[in-house]
Design an enzyme around this catalytic site. Sequence first.
Site, PDB file in Angstrom:
ATOM      1  N   GLN A   4       7.419  -5.137  -4.018  1.00 39.79           N
ATOM      2  CA  GLN A   4       6.353  -4.928  -4.996  1.00 39.79           C
ATOM      3  C   GLN A   4       6.746  -3.805  -5.957  1.00 39.79           C
ATOM      4  O   GLN A   4       7.039  -2.690  -5.532  1.00 39.79           O
ATOM      5  CB  GLN A   4       5.037  -4.573  -4.298  1.00 39.79           C
ATOM      6  CG  GLN A   4       3.859  -4.535  -5.244  1.00 39.79           C
ATOM      7  CD  GLN A   4       2.545  -4.395  -4.494  1.00 39.79           C
ATOM      8  OE1 GLN A   4       2.016  -3.289  -4.405  1.00 39.79           O
ATOM      9  NE2 GLN A   4       2.026  -5.491  -3.967  1.00 39.79           N
ATOM     10  N   HIS A  61      -7.094  -9.563  -6.174  1.00 40.61           N
ATOM     11  CA  HIS A  61      -8.105  -8.773  -5.478  1.00 40.61           C
ATOM     12  C   HIS A  61      -9.428  -9.054  -6.174  1.00 40.61           C
ATOM     13  O   HIS A  61      -9.580  -8.782  -7.365  1.00 40.61           O
ATOM     14  CB  HIS A  61      -7.763  -7.290  -5.549  1.00 40.61           C
ATOM     15  CG  HIS A  61      -8.671  -6.422  -4.729  1.00 40.61           C
ATOM     16  ND1 HIS A  61      -8.203  -5.333  -4.032  1.00 40.61           N
ATOM     17  CD2 HIS A  61      -9.998  -6.476  -4.479  1.00 40.61           C
ATOM     18  CE1 HIS A  61      -9.230  -4.753  -3.399  1.00 40.61           C
ATOM     19  NE2 HIS A  61     -10.326  -5.438  -3.672  1.00 40.61           N
ATOM     20  N   MET A 100       0.852  -1.186   0.000  1.00 42.99           N
ATOM     21  CA  MET A 100       0.000   0.000   0.000  1.00 42.99           C
ATOM     22  C   MET A 100       0.890   1.238   0.000  1.00 42.99           C
ATOM     23  O   MET A 100       1.672   1.443   0.932  1.00 42.99           O
ATOM     24  CB  MET A 100      -0.919  -0.023   1.219  1.00 42.99           C
ATOM     25  CG  MET A 100      -1.873  -1.219   1.231  1.00 42.99           C
ATOM     26  SD  MET A 100      -3.029  -1.185   2.611  1.00 42.99           S
ATOM     27  CE  MET A 100      -1.917  -1.397   3.978  1.00 42.99           C
ATOM     28  N   ASN A 119      -7.473 -11.717  -2.106  1.00 42.92           N
ATOM     29  CA  ASN A 119      -7.383 -10.417  -1.439  1.00 42.92           C
ATOM     30  C   ASN A 119      -8.703  -9.681  -1.634  1.00 42.92           C
ATOM     31  O   ASN A 119      -9.390  -9.895  -2.614  1.00 42.92           O
ATOM     32  CB  ASN A 119      -6.207  -9.620  -2.032  1.00 42.92           C
ATOM     33  CG  ASN A 119      -6.144  -8.180  -1.554  1.00 42.92           C
ATOM     34  OD1 ASN A 119      -6.144  -7.255  -2.359  1.00 42.92           O
ATOM     35  ND2 ASN A 119      -6.108  -7.970  -0.260  1.00 42.92           N
ATOM     36  N   GLY A 120      -9.049  -8.828  -0.676  1.00 42.11           N
ATOM     37  CA  GLY A 120     -10.226  -7.979  -0.834  1.00 42.11           C
ATOM     38  C   GLY A 120     -11.330  -8.292   0.152  1.00 42.11           C
ATOM     39  O   GLY A 120     -11.916  -9.375   0.119  1.00 42.11           O
ATOM     40  N   GLY A 121     -11.617  -7.350   1.056  1.00 43.11           N
ATOM     41  CA  GLY A 121     -12.756  -7.474   1.952  1.00 43.11           C
ATOM     42  C   GLY A 121     -12.629  -8.526   3.027  1.00 43.11           C
ATOM     43  O   GLY A 121     -13.634  -8.905   3.645  1.00 43.11           O
ATOM     44  N   CYS A 160      -3.352  -1.976  -8.978  1.00 46.38           N
ATOM     45  CA  CYS A 160      -3.610  -0.669  -8.381  1.00 46.38           C
ATOM     46  C   CYS A 160      -4.391   0.215  -9.347  1.00 46.38           C
ATOM     47  O   CYS A 160      -3.965   0.411 -10.496  1.00 46.38           O
ATOM     48  CB  CYS A 160      -2.287   0.001  -8.011  1.00 46.38           C
ATOM     49  SG  CYS A 160      -2.507   1.590  -7.192  1.00 46.38           S
ATOM     50  N   GLY A 203      -4.839  -6.234   3.814  1.00 49.75           N
ATOM     51  CA  GLY A 203      -4.359  -4.885   3.567  1.00 49.75           C
ATOM     52  C   GLY A 203      -4.689  -3.973   4.725  1.00 49.75           C
ATOM     53  O   GLY A 203      -4.130  -4.088   5.821  1.00 49.75           O
ATOM     54  N   ARG A 204      -5.627  -3.080   4.507  1.00 45.96           N
ATOM     55  CA  ARG A 204      -5.949  -2.079   5.516  1.00 45.96           C
ATOM     56  C   ARG A 204      -6.524  -2.666   6.792  1.00 45.96           C
ATOM     57  O   ARG A 204      -6.404  -2.080   7.865  1.00 45.96           O
ATOM     58  CB  ARG A 204      -6.883  -1.027   4.909  1.00 45.96           C
ATOM     59  CG  ARG A 204      -6.120  -0.049   4.026  1.00 45.96           C
ATOM     60  CD  ARG A 204      -7.009   0.702   3.060  1.00 45.96           C
ATOM     61  NE  ARG A 204      -6.217   1.647   2.289  1.00 45.96           N
ATOM     62  CZ  ARG A 204      -5.440   1.306   1.246  1.00 45.96           C
ATOM     63  NH1 ARG A 204      -5.358   0.049   0.867  1.00 45.96           N
ATOM     64  NH2 ARG A 204      -4.749   2.226   0.606  1.00 45.96           N
TER      65      ARG A 204
END
Length: 318
Positions: A53, A156, A1, A196-198, A83, A219-220
Amino acid sequence: MMDWTDRHCRFVHRLHAPHALLYTEMIVAPAIVLGNAQRLLAHDPSEQPVALQLGGCDPTQLAAAARIGAEAGYAEINLNVGCPSDRVKSGSFGACLMLRPQLVADCVRSMRDAVPAQVPVTVKCRIGIDDRDEYEFLAAFAEAVVGAGVDALIVHARVAVLGGLSPKENREIPPLKYGHVHRLKRDYPGLPVVINGGIGDVASMSEHLAAGLDGVMLGRAAYHRPALLAEAERALIDPAWRVPPPVEIIERLLPYARARLAAGERLHSVTRHLHGLMAAREGARAWRRCLSEIASRPGTPPEALHSALCLLNRERAA
């Protein structure tokens, strides 16, 4: 990120999870090849394993950057074609490259040839671009990079909308299509596939792994609550591992922070990654406020972090 997972962030996350594969921010290949590679790639050995990355679309530059990264000790070289920000779109790299799978394949092939065989070359992507969210689009992209020798795909599970949505909206508005990722693994059983994702809890991670996927990327969710990494370490790798209490994280961080200040860096560069340390705990707001106050004082030593923990102890006692 980008602007998040710098070396200080990774040091904090490593204290929570000894075995997680950590990732650098996306660094554009020309910056490494033509700029100050030593500064960009500097990291503490305790962060390892760490994946570098990269962003870019020139096979020659990406190969050179990959070689430099492998020589710097990175455990994996990852090409980000997921991205969706305007900055990467205008630079002809990031998610827009999914529309050019043969170019991505050329990049992967060049990177693969540039680094030792034991260093994986991987690709992070979305399930599609704009209105191209059908599974066949993702499968055709995967076919191209698999043919080029990619060692794993990190997907993702959202489409990237390159016109009309901000990067934040791209993480929230397009619907998650986990089925695409699971189908990809079924169609390419020999290819490591990471989702990845959620995903923000251990139960969800376990479900994806039990269904046959090879890994889960956070991630976040992990940034805002790093204890999640420790929970995953305990649930998925080491049942004896425990979530380290904040006071233990601070004690182990102090020597590192002193070394970084001695190297000329600001305390804020380190403390800004500690805001999530008290997430979901009593006193979290006071903790964040105190961190901001400490970091804003010129010349503040790292030991001042003890005062923030003392403040939380007083609040709990009250």
